[in-house]
Design a protein around this motif. Structure first.
Motif, PDB file in Angstrom:
ATOM      1  N   GLY A 144      20.452  50.461  55.084  1.00  0.00           N
ATOM      2  CA  GLY A 144      21.555  49.659  55.297  1.00  0.00           C
ATOM      3  C   GLY A 144      21.503  48.493  54.590  1.00  0.00           C
ATOM      4  N   ARG A 145      20.389  47.735  54.353  1.00  0.00           N
ATOM      5  CA  ARG A 145      20.173  46.668  53.636  1.00  0.00           C
ATOM      6  C   ARG A 145      20.572  47.067  52.041  1.00  0.00           C
ATOM      7  NH1 ARG A 145      15.599  45.262  57.100  1.00  0.00           N
ATOM      8  NH2 ARG A 145      14.307  46.556  55.527  1.00  0.00           N
ATOM      9  N   ALA A 146      19.790  48.357  51.763  1.00  0.00           N
ATOM     10  CA  ALA A 146      20.146  48.683  50.393  1.00  0.00           C
ATOM     11  C   ALA A 146      21.662  48.837  50.139  1.00  0.00           C
ATOM     12  CB  ALA A 146      19.509  49.844  50.002  1.00  0.00           C
ATOM     13  N   THR A 147      22.151  49.356  51.177  1.00  0.00           N
ATOM     14  CA  THR A 147      23.915  49.603  50.884  1.00  0.00           C
ATOM     15  C   THR A 147      24.526  48.243  50.668  1.00  0.00           C
ATOM     16  OG1 THR A 147      23.592  51.495  52.471  1.00  0.00           O
ATOM     17  CG2 THR A 147      25.898  50.703  52.014  1.00  0.00           C
ATOM     18  N   LEU A 148      24.186  47.228  51.798  1.00  0.00           N
ATOM     19  CA  LEU A 148      24.686  45.957  51.746  1.00  0.00           C
ATOM     20  C   LEU A 148      24.446  45.061  50.033  1.00  0.00           C
ATOM     21  CD1 LEU A 148      23.794  44.392  55.341  1.00  0.00           C
ATOM     22  CD2 LEU A 148      25.972  45.470  54.155  1.00  0.00           C
ATOM     23  N   ASP A 149      23.207  45.475  49.868  1.00  0.00           N
ATOM     24  CA  ASP A 149      22.892  44.967  48.254  1.00  0.00           C
ATOM     25  C   ASP A 149      23.970  45.806  47.320  1.00  0.00           C
ATOM     26  OD1 ASP A 149      21.116  43.255  49.635  1.00  0.00           O
ATOM     27  OD2 ASP A 149      19.371  44.642  49.194  1.00  0.00           O
ATOM     28  N   ALA A 150      23.885  47.028  47.418  1.00  0.00           N
ATOM     29  CA  ALA A 150      24.816  47.834  46.694  1.00  0.00           C
ATOM     30  C   ALA A 150      26.225  47.178  46.671  1.00  0.00           C
ATOM     31  CB  ALA A 150      24.515  49.157  46.795  1.00  0.00           C
ATOM     32  N   LEU A 151      26.608  47.014  47.865  1.00  0.00           N
ATOM     33  CA  LEU A 151      28.293  46.391  48.002  1.00  0.00           C
ATOM     34  C   LEU A 151      28.117  44.968  47.179  1.00  0.00           C
ATOM     35  CD1 LEU A 151      28.978  47.790  51.517  1.00  0.00           C
ATOM     36  CD2 LEU A 151      29.647  48.673  49.485  1.00  0.00           C
ATOM     37  N   ALA A 152      27.313  44.354  47.583  1.00  0.00           N
ATOM     38  CA  ALA A 152      27.098  42.845  47.109  1.00  0.00           C
ATOM     39  C   ALA A 152      26.971  42.901  45.484  1.00  0.00           C
ATOM     40  CB  ALA A 152      26.342  42.179  47.602  1.00  0.00           C
ATOM     41  N   ASN A 153      26.279  44.014  44.721  1.00  0.00           N
ATOM     42  CA  ASN A 153      26.235  43.962  43.416  1.00  0.00           C
ATOM     43  C   ASN A 153      27.396  44.461  42.986  1.00  0.00           C
ATOM     44  OD1 ASN A 153      23.439  42.839  43.520  1.00  0.00           O
ATOM     45  ND2 ASN A 153      22.694  44.972  43.517  1.00  0.00           N
ATOM     46  N   ASP A 154      28.114  45.595  43.594  1.00  0.00           N
ATOM     47  CA  ASP A 154      29.314  46.107  43.242  1.00  0.00           C
ATOM     48  C   ASP A 154      30.201  45.005  43.044  1.00  0.00           C
ATOM     49  OD1 ASP A 154      30.868  48.596  42.363  1.00  0.00           O
ATOM     50  OD2 ASP A 154      32.096  47.878  44.172  1.00  0.00           O
ATOM     51  N   LEU A 155      30.357  44.383  44.187  1.00  0.00           N
ATOM     52  CA  LEU A 155      31.570  43.268  44.304  1.00  0.00           C
ATOM     53  C   LEU A 155      31.124  42.130  43.146  1.00  0.00           C
ATOM     54  CD1 LEU A 155      34.171  42.048  45.516  1.00  0.00           C
ATOM     55  CD2 LEU A 155      32.811  40.946  47.228  1.00  0.00           C
ATOM     56  N   SER A 156      30.021  41.948  42.988  1.00  0.00           N
ATOM     57  CA  SER A 156      29.688  40.867  41.985  1.00  0.00           C
ATOM     58  C   SER A 156      29.922  41.393  40.529  1.00  0.00           C
ATOM     59  CB  SER A 156      28.045  40.632  41.915  1.00  0.00           C
ATOM     60  OG  SER A 156      27.682  39.628  40.747  1.00  0.00           O
ATOM     61  N   ASN A 157      29.664  42.511  40.013  1.00  0.00           N
ATOM     62  CA  ASN A 157      30.140  43.009  38.861  1.00  0.00           C
ATOM     63  C   ASN A 157      31.744  43.103  38.930  1.00  0.00           C
ATOM     64  OD1 ASN A 157      27.653  43.618  38.225  1.00  0.00           O
ATOM     65  ND2 ASN A 157      27.468  45.644  39.208  1.00  0.00           N
ATOM     66  N   LYS A 158      32.278  43.584  39.833  1.00  0.00           N
ATOM     67  CA  LYS A 158      33.798  43.529  39.577  1.00  0.00           C
ATOM     68  C   LYS A 158      34.563  42.347  39.774  1.00  0.00           C
ATOM     69  CE  LYS A 158      34.589  47.648  42.466  1.00  0.00           C
ATOM     70  NZ  LYS A 158      35.320  48.185  43.690  1.00  0.00           N
ATOM     71  N   THR A 159      33.830  41.122  40.251  1.00  0.00           N
ATOM     72  CA  THR A 159      34.095  39.755  40.255  1.00  0.00           C
ATOM     73  C   THR A 159      33.780  39.418  38.627  1.00  0.00           C
ATOM     74  OG1 THR A 159      33.661  39.506  42.496  1.00  0.00           O
ATOM     75  CG2 THR A 159      33.915  37.435  41.285  1.00  0.00           C
ATOM     76  N   ARG A 160      32.965  39.679  38.178  1.00  0.00           N
ATOM     77  CA  ARG A 160      32.567  39.249  36.806  1.00  0.00           C
ATOM     78  C   ARG A 160      33.748  39.859  35.962  1.00  0.00           C
ATOM     79  NH1 ARG A 160      27.653  40.118  36.790  1.00  0.00           N
ATOM     80  NH2 ARG A 160      27.686  42.341  35.682  1.00  0.00           N
ATOM     81  N   ALA A 161      33.983  41.283  35.984  1.00  0.00           N
ATOM     82  CA  ALA A 161      35.002  41.771  35.127  1.00  0.00           C
ATOM     83  C   ALA A 161      36.205  41.202  35.392  1.00  0.00           C
ATOM     84  CB  ALA A 161      34.813  43.086  35.530  1.00  0.00           C
ATOM     85  N   GLY A 162      36.589  40.886  36.644  1.00  0.00           N
ATOM     86  CA  GLY A 162      38.000  40.124  36.944  1.00  0.00           C
ATOM     87  C   GLY A 162      37.835  38.825  36.253  1.00  0.00           C
ATOM     88  N   ALA A 163      36.810  38.188  36.170  1.00  0.00           N
ATOM     89  CA  ALA A 163      36.943  36.872  35.783  1.00  0.00           C
ATOM     90  C   ALA A 163      37.095  36.790  34.044  1.00  0.00           C
ATOM     91  CB  ALA A 163      35.496  36.007  35.982  1.00  0.00           C
ATOM     92  N   GLN A 164      36.830  37.839  33.741  1.00  0.00           N
ATOM     93  CA  GLN A 164      36.923  38.131  32.211  1.00  0.00           C
ATOM     94  C   GLN A 164      38.422  38.554  32.000  1.00  0.00           C
ATOM     95  OE1 GLN A 164      34.305  41.359  30.978  1.00  0.00           O
ATOM     96  NE2 GLN A 164      32.544  39.822  30.975  1.00  0.00           N
ATOM     97  N   GLN A 165      38.905  39.177  32.714  1.00  0.00           N
ATOM     98  CA  GLN A 165      40.400  39.560  32.672  1.00  0.00           C
ATOM     99  C   GLN A 165      41.148  38.163  32.873  1.00  0.00           C
ATOM    100  OE1 GLN A 165      41.719  42.658  35.165  1.00  0.00           O
ATOM    101  NE2 GLN A 165      39.995  43.812  34.885  1.00  0.00           N
ATOM    102  N   LEU A 166      40.810  37.292  33.661  1.00  0.00           N
ATOM    103  CA  LEU A 166      41.496  35.978  33.947  1.00  0.00           C
ATOM    104  C   LEU A 166      41.194  34.815  32.940  1.00  0.00           C
ATOM    105  CD1 LEU A 166      41.216  35.524  37.549  1.00  0.00           C
ATOM    106  CD2 LEU A 166      43.287  36.545  36.449  1.00  0.00           C
ATOM    107  N   ALA A 167      40.290  35.237  31.919  1.00  0.00           N
ATOM    108  CA  ALA A 167      39.723  34.017  31.053  1.00  0.00           C
ATOM    109  C   ALA A 167      40.874  33.710  29.971  1.00  0.00           C
ATOM    110  CB  ALA A 167      38.775  34.859  30.216  1.00  0.00           C
ATOM    111  N   ASP A 168      41.727  34.692  29.604  1.00  0.00           N
ATOM    112  CA  ASP A 168      42.784  34.267  28.619  1.00  0.00           C
ATOM    113  C   ASP A 168      44.097  34.070  29.178  1.00  0.00           C
ATOM    114  OD1 ASP A 168      41.632  36.988  26.528  1.00  0.00           O
ATOM    115  OD2 ASP A 168      41.053  34.716  26.498  1.00  0.00           O
ATOM    116  N   LEU A 169      44.343  33.768  30.273  1.00  0.00           N
ATOM    117  CA  LEU A 169      45.483  33.615  31.118  1.00  0.00           C
ATOM    118  C   LEU A 169      45.601  31.912  31.435  1.00  0.00           C
ATOM    119  CD1 LEU A 169      45.804  36.539  33.622  1.00  0.00           C
ATOM    120  CD2 LEU A 169      46.999  36.273  31.263  1.00  0.00           C
ATOM    121  N   PRO A 170      46.710  31.417  31.371  1.00  0.00           N
ATOM    122  CA  PRO A 170      46.817  30.009  31.833  1.00  0.00           C
ATOM    123  C   PRO A 170      47.290  29.851  33.251  1.00  0.00           C
ATOM    124  CG  PRO A 170      48.889  30.840  30.855  1.00  0.00           C
ATOM    125  CD  PRO A 170      47.940  31.870  30.628  1.00  0.00           C
TER     126      PRO A 170
END
Length: 753
Positions: A144-170
């Protein structure tokens, strides 16, 4: 109200069907609601051992009863649909198809979930009581902890990728991008913060919060240092309260667009709720050791309870899906069936008021629009029918007027083809003009020259109209009816032509032969009167002077001269007497007295006059006189003295016409026509007939074929006939070989009232 009107019956059936559907819908809704409540209570009982032990049997029985009722309702509705389909009722196939589609949509996923869930529940319960359960529980906690960590890491990676998509937008374009990004990340909430903690944009539940929770300064620092970071929050609260408040919060740095030195990075915060099953499993693992011994005693009962609950849940869900499929299919099909039935009625010509649904959806509006359209069509058809009645009445009136016109009317196209005619045209032209519609007027037998002359007049009129603005042309024609045959007749026509709308041409003509003949007779009467006055006065002095000369000179001349004188005087006296007789005949023609019309037996008058000619024929060898009198002929209105003169003139002319012929015969006939109420007198001879030039002007004075005739006989006959309002006809008789066999003169008299 019309007893045959189907509209009231249709409205009554519609109201009954609507009430029935409401009753079925309400009953089904109550049953489904009761089943959902019982299912909810049953699931609650499975989570509470004591409640389960006390009430599980009753709850399960009640759910079975509800399922049975649903099954009966579905069976009844299915049988009803099959009955409609078997009876061929319109729309039943569509209703069955919709119900089957909705039913399959509910049943197939339910069966798939049931199979998977059954296997899962059965095997899960068996694994709960394995000897390695305790170790499995520890492994489960780690997992369970590993799963939660995996979900957290996955969301962290998705958030970082999303931040890159928003970088060039006003900032103005960020909200729309956040919505798309939230769908891609499957996140519950996305927020973009400025470096100083101001909210820039949000997507998800935070849009409805006045003050969304800001990320902690520590979390922001970690994110700047690691580019993105994620934490799990609310797991302990979820374990304590039993709710699902656990979530993963991730923060990433969004670079500011542009290269300005004063620009600061923005912060993207993403929140994703942890799956309820994952949180429940984590809590369950923690509680597993405590409940393991308790559950071990009721292992088999627990398995039956879960599987039974799952089965009953599936059964209720499937039955509810089928019932909803039938109800929804019927709801969707009703407007379509109503429209289809209305379209069939309209196609069959039935524009009676159509029923419409009062719903606010598009299908209900469509039925109302169709009903309004049908009403408009009915109104339009009523208006068209009314207009057609008026048009037909006007056409009938016009046709009646045309049929009763004494003048002839012919409508031609620009090339001269006959389009329509009236009976007057056939009567005047003595030709079946109506039988030649679609052909040229010049192609009608006997009317070749007339048709060509009319076409020339129209061509000249069209040219002159463009130059001088004429609206019609008028011309007179002499038309030889039956030209080239022995029975040819000449009529005088006055024709008038004009252009009609649509480039058609109107030709109106009338027979003015009688008018022309009357004018000629009047003119000859005036000539005769003047001749009688101017010539008769000097005749007597001439005769007296000649006789005086003979008396004075006869004693003074010799014997030879006396004979010449006597012969000359006798010649002058004889010629004066002849001129006196001629002048007297002109005087009698000009001064013919007005007829005194009285009831008269025409047969008796003819027989009386004919006796004289029969005696003369026996004595002098004149033409044989024959008669064929109609015994049914009634009395006519006539002047006996004038009609006696008419018969004498006709018989004398007939006798004269047979001189020199091998067959000398005169036939006198009378004939009664009950339809026209007229008696016809016919005089026929076996002579050579009338020459064609005589036929044209036979009734004019001084027109004769006799060497010694004055030409006043037929003129007097015509004048007396006019006084009696009788129609007089003159023609040659033709035999089977087409040769002339004599002349025929006939008079038609009106019957005395």
């Amino acid at each position: 109200m019309n007893r045959g009107d189907p509209a009231p019956a249709r409205r009554a059936a519609l109201r009954s069907s609507r009430a029935f559907r409401w009753a079925v819908g309400v009953g089904a809704a109550m049953i489904v609601a009761l089943g959902i409540v019982l299912l909810f209570l049953l699931t609650q009982a499975t989570n509470n051992r004591e409640l389960y032990e006390r009430n599980y049997g009753r709850l399960f029985a009640l759910n079975v009863v509800v399922a049975g009722i649903l099954l009966l309702v579905i069976t009844w509705m299915g049988l009803r649909l099959l009955g409609r389909l078997r009876n061929g009722k319109f729309g039943s196939r569509l209703l069955v198809k919709l119900a089957a589609i909705f039913g399959l949509v509910g049943i197939v996923p339910g069966l798939l979930i049931y199979v998977v869930s059954y296997q899962f529940v059965s095997r899960s319960i068996e694994t709960w009581f394995d000897v390695k359960v305790e170790g499995a529980l520890d492994a489960g906690l780690s997992l369970g902890r590993a799963t939660l960590d995996a979900l957290a890491n996955d969301l962290s990676n998705k958030t970082r990728a999303g931040a890159q998509q928003l970088a060039d937008l006003p900032d103005a374009a960020v909200p729309l991008a956040l919505e798309r990004l939230r769908e891609q990340m499957s996140a519950a909430d996305l927020i973009v913060w400025s470096a100083n903690g101001q909210l820039i944009a949000s997507a998800g539940q935070s849009r409805f919060q006045l003050a969304p929770e800001r990320p902690s300064p520590q979390l922001v620092r970690n994110a700047r240092a690691q580019r993105s970071v994620a934490v799990i929050e609310g797991l302990d609260e979820a374990a304590a309260t039993g709710g699902n408040t656990a979530r993963i919060k991730a923060v990433a740095v969004v670079a500011q667009p542009g290269l300005g030195l004063v620009s600061e990075p923005r912060i993207l915060q993403a929140t994703q709720a942890l799956p309820a099953s994952l949180v429940a499993n984590a809590i369950a693992v923690q509680e597993a050791n405590r409940e393991y011994q308790e559950r071990a005693l009721g292992r088999e009962g627990l398995r039956r309870m879960y599987i039974g609950t799952l089965t009953l849940s599936l059964f209720l869900a499937v039955l509810g899906a089928v019932l909803l499929a039938v109800l929804l299919g019927n709801q969707l099909a009703r407007p379509l069936l109503l429209l289809a039935a209305g379209v069939r009625e309209v196609a069959a010509g039935d524009l009676s008021p159509k029923p419409a649904l009062q719903g606010k959806d598009e299908l209900g509006g469509l039925t109302r629009s169709f009903a309004e359209m049908t009403q408009q069509l009915a109104d339009a058809r009523a208006a068209v029918d009314k207009s057609m009645v008026q048009v037909n009445a006007a056409r009938a009136n016009l046709q009646t007027i045309l049929d009763n016109l004494t003048a002839g009317v012919i409508v031609l196209d620009p090339q001269g083809h006959i389009q329509t005619t009236n009976p007057g045209a056939t009567r005047i032209l003595r030709a079946p003009v109506a039988a030649f519609e679609g052909q040229l007027l010049s192609q009608v037998p006997g009317l070749e020259h007339f048709g060509q002359a009319v076409q020339r007049q129209f061509d000249e009129y069209m040219n002159d109209r463009r130059q001088h603005g004429l609206d019609h042309w008028q011309e007179s024609f002499e038309l030889a009816i039956g030209q080239g045959s022995a029975t040819a007749e000449v009529v005088t026509l006055v024709a008038r032509g004009a252009e009609m709308p649509g480039e058609s041409r109107l030709l109106v003509f009338d027979d003015i032969s009688e008018i022309v003949s009357a004018q000629r007779a009047q003119a000859w009467g005036e000539v005769a009167r003047r001749l009688a006055h101017e010539i008769k006065n000097p005749l007597t002095p001439i005769q007296l002077s000649a006789e005086r000369l003979e008396m004075k000179l006869s004693a003074k001349v010799g014997e030879g001269d006396r004979a010449v004188l006597t012969k000359s005087v006798r010649t002058i006296v004889d010629q004066v007497d002849a001129m006196k007789r001629l002048v007297n005949e002109f005087r009698d023609y000009a001064r013919l007295p007005a007829a005194e019309l009285k009831p008269l037996d025409l047969n008796a008058l003819v027989a009386d006059v004919l006796q004289l000619y029969v005696r003369e024929g026996l004595e002098d060898g004149h033409a044989a006189m024959r008669m064929a009198l109609d015994p049914q002929a009634p009395a006519i209105m006539g002047d006996a003295q004038q009609l006696r003169q008419v018969i004498h003139n006709l018989l004398q002319n007939a006798q004269d016409a047979t001189e020199g012929c091998a067959l000398r015969e005169v036939m006198v006939r009378t004939r009664f026509n009950p339809q026209s109420r007229r008696v016809r007198l016919v005089v026929e001879d076996s002579g050579p007939g009338f020459p064609e030039h005589i036929l044209k002007r036979a009734f004019e004075p001084y027109v004769t074929t006799k060497a010694k005739g004055t030409g006043l006989g037929l003129a007097v006959v015509k004048k007396i006939a006019d006084e009696h309002a009788a129609r007089v006809d003159l023609k040659n008789r033709a035999g089977d070989d087409g040769l002339v066999q004599g002349a025929q003169v006939s008079l038609s008299f009106a019957v005395a009232a």
